[in-house]
Design an enzyme around this catalytic site. Structure first.
Site, short mmCIF file in Angstrom:
data_model
loop_
_atom_site.label_atom_id
_atom_site.label_comp_id
_atom_site.label_asym_id
_atom_site.label_seq_id
_atom_site.Cartn_x
_atom_site.Cartn_y
_atom_site.Cartn_z
N GLY A 47 -20.21 21.05 56.30
CA GLY A 47 -20.90 19.82 56.68
C GLY A 47 -20.06 18.57 56.48
N ASN A 78 -3.93 15.34 49.68
CA ASN A 78 -3.61 16.77 49.51
C ASN A 78 -2.66 17.28 50.59
OD1 ASN A 78 -4.36 19.80 48.93
ND2 ASN A 78 -4.88 19.45 51.09
N TYR A 159 11.58 19.77 48.33
CA TYR A 159 10.13 19.82 48.11
C TYR A 159 9.79 19.35 46.70
CZ TYR A 159 5.49 21.84 47.26
OH TYR A 159 4.17 22.02 46.91
N ALA A 161 11.66 17.56 44.76
CA ALA A 161 12.03 16.15 44.63
C ALA A 161 10.94 15.25 45.19
CB ALA A 161 13.35 15.89 45.36
N ALA A 162 10.36 15.66 46.31
CA ALA A 162 9.28 14.87 46.92
C ALA A 162 8.06 14.83 46.00
CB ALA A 162 8.90 15.46 48.27
N LYS A 163 7.71 15.96 45.41
CA LYS A 163 6.54 16.00 44.52
C LYS A 163 6.80 15.21 43.24
CE LYS A 163 3.65 18.65 46.92
NZ LYS A 163 2.43 18.07 47.55
N1 LIG Z 1 -0.44 26.96 47.18
C1 LIG Z 1 0.37 26.64 46.17
O1 LIG Z 1 0.85 27.52 45.44
C2 LIG Z 1 0.66 25.19 45.87
C3 LIG Z 1 1.29 24.90 44.66
C4 LIG Z 1 1.58 23.58 44.33
C5 LIG Z 1 1.23 22.57 45.19
N2 LIG Z 1 0.63 22.86 46.39
C6 LIG Z 1 0.29 21.71 47.25
O2 LIG Z 1 -1.09 21.78 47.55
C7 LIG Z 1 -1.34 21.08 48.78
C8 LIG Z 1 -2.20 21.97 49.67
O3 LIG Z 1 -1.47 23.14 50.00
P1 LIG Z 1 -2.14 24.57 50.20
O4 LIG Z 1 -1.56 25.47 49.22
O5 LIG Z 1 -3.61 24.44 50.28
O6 LIG Z 1 -1.50 24.99 51.61
P2 LIG Z 1 -2.12 24.92 53.08
O7 LIG Z 1 -3.23 25.89 53.21
O8 LIG Z 1 -0.94 25.06 53.99
O9 LIG Z 1 -2.72 23.45 53.20
C9 LIG Z 1 -2.01 22.32 53.63
C10 LIG Z 1 -2.94 21.52 54.54
O10 LIG Z 1 -2.35 20.27 54.81
C11 LIG Z 1 -2.41 20.01 56.21
N3 LIG Z 1 -1.24 19.20 56.52
C12 LIG Z 1 0.06 19.49 56.25
N4 LIG Z 1 0.84 18.48 56.67
C13 LIG Z 1 0.01 17.54 57.21
C14 LIG Z 1 0.22 16.28 57.81
N5 LIG Z 1 1.45 15.77 57.99
N6 LIG Z 1 -0.84 15.59 58.24
C15 LIG Z 1 -2.09 16.09 58.10
N7 LIG Z 1 -2.35 17.27 57.54
C16 LIG Z 1 -1.30 17.99 57.10
C17 LIG Z 1 -2.41 21.39 56.88
O11 LIG Z 1 -3.10 21.38 58.12
P3 LIG Z 1 -2.33 21.18 59.53
O12 LIG Z 1 -1.15 22.10 59.50
O13 LIG Z 1 -3.36 21.51 60.55
O14 LIG Z 1 -1.95 19.75 59.57
C18 LIG Z 1 -3.19 22.22 55.87
O15 LIG Z 1 -4.57 22.17 56.13
C19 LIG Z 1 0.03 20.74 49.35
O16 LIG Z 1 0.32 19.39 49.07
C20 LIG Z 1 0.97 21.66 48.59
O17 LIG Z 1 2.27 21.14 48.51
C21 LIG Z 1 0.34 24.14 46.74
#
Ligand SMILES: NC(=O)c1ccc[n+]([C@@H]2O[C@H](COP(=O)([O-])OP(=O)(O)OC[C@H]3O[C@@H](n4cnc5c(N)ncnc54)[C@H](OP(=O)(O)O)[C@@H]3O)[C@@H](O)[C@H]2O)c1
Length: 255
Positions: A47, A78, A159, A161-163
């Site tokens: 929703g 995020n 990656y 470095a960006a975080k």
């Molecule tokens: N999974 C892990 O182990 C982990 C660990 C540490 C940190 N993180 C961080 O957690 C966050 C979420 O990641 P996740 O693990 O949930 O992976 P994910 O499922 O790939 O989620 C990332 C989401 O961000 C969207 N996205 C990416 N770039 C975008 C942009 N330029 N504009 C708008 N939307 C964008 C993607 O959708 P679209 O592709 O449709 O845009 C996707 O829905 C990220 O910042 C990631 O770096 C993840």
């Protein structure tokens, strides 16, 4: 009172769990992403409202503003991910870093710059632009939460470095927004399963290693991260700002 919440990248993984958590609490949630199809499917389940937006694109962000309410209580930056996983340079998963470094060939600096900047754009500039766009609309007493990463403390190339940059930039943001009673924090997840983050690049061996590093012997879930974000956006966390909250099952203990 119902709060207005924006979760960027809220169509999948961690962002989806965060959006679902807020929606279940009765908040008015907007989720964004670049792919309209999966975004709408996800939003319909909980929703939420959708706006297709690439958060690295200033013009798309200007268009996004026209779709958002006049006042936003919670912004969750995020959207992001390791853009190296969409190229051939994902050394932290495939562990080819040593052989790459040993090559005598002249480095292809143009592609290196392109790939490096892609991660900065996707994870740091995107959050900074989104926050700048929304700054004037953030409600007094509101909260901004960025999703960082354990990579900020451990490496992970451009990656990481960006975080890491996200956490440093957040320090000034917390001071700026603090004058209006708005908090700004980073939630830094460790390995979180059941998202699209790793694409198809995570080997069983690396997965086992990541789980073994935790104190709780399990991967994190998107809901684990959503809980931390919800806390930072709650009335209980009004004196917590400029911080990094780690959600990694003890894989990176802090003191
Ligand atoms: N999974 C892990 O182990 C982990 C660990 C540490 C940190 N993180 C961080 O957690 C966050 C979420 O990641 P996740 O693990 O949930 O992976 P994910 O499922 O790939 O989620 C990332 C989401 O961000 C969207 N996205 C990416 N770039 C975008 C942009 N330029 N504009 C708008 N939307 C964008 C993607 O959708 P679209 O592709 O449709 O845009 C996707 O829905 C990220 O910042 C990631 O770096 C993840």
């Amino acid at each position: 009172m119902t709060r207005n919440v924006l979760v960027t990248g809220g169509g999948t993984g961690i962002g989806y769990a965060i959006a679902r958590h807020f929606a279940e609490q009765g908040e008015a949630v907007v989720v964004t992403g670049r792919r309209a199809g999966p975004l709408k499917e996800a939003a319909d389940r909980i929703g939420a409202r959708t706006v297709v937006c690439d958060h690295t694109d200033p013009e798309a962000l200007t268009r996004l503003l026209a779709e958002l309410p006049g006042s936003v209580d919670v912004l969750v930056n995020n959207a992001g991910g390791n853009t190296d996983f969409d190229t051939d340079t994902a050394s932290d998963v495939t562990s080819d870093a040593a052989s790459d470094a040993a090559s005598d060939a002249a480095p292809d600096l143009a592609s290196y710059a392109h790939d490096f900047r892609a991660n900065l754009d996707a994870n740091l500039v995107s959050a900074a632009l989104t926050t700048k766009a929304l700054e004037g609309r953030l409600a007094e007493g509101g909260a901004v939460v960025h999703i960082g990463s354990i990579a900020a403390a451990r490496g992970g190339g451009s990656y990481g470095a960006a975080k890491a940059g996200l956490s440093t930039w957040n320090i000034d943001l917390a001071r700026t927004l603090g004058a209006r009673g708005i908090t700004a924090n980073v939630v830094a997840p460790g390995y979180i399963a059941d998202t699209e983050f790793f694409r198809d690049r995570l080997t069983d061996e690396r997965r086992t290693q990541l789980v073994t590093e935790t104190a709780v012997d399990r991967p994190g879930s998107p809901e684990d991260v959503a809980g931390a974000v919800a806390f930072l956006a709650s009335p209980a966390a009004r004196h917590i700002t400029g911080q990094v909250l780690h959600v990694n099952g003890g894989a990176l203990p802090t003191r």
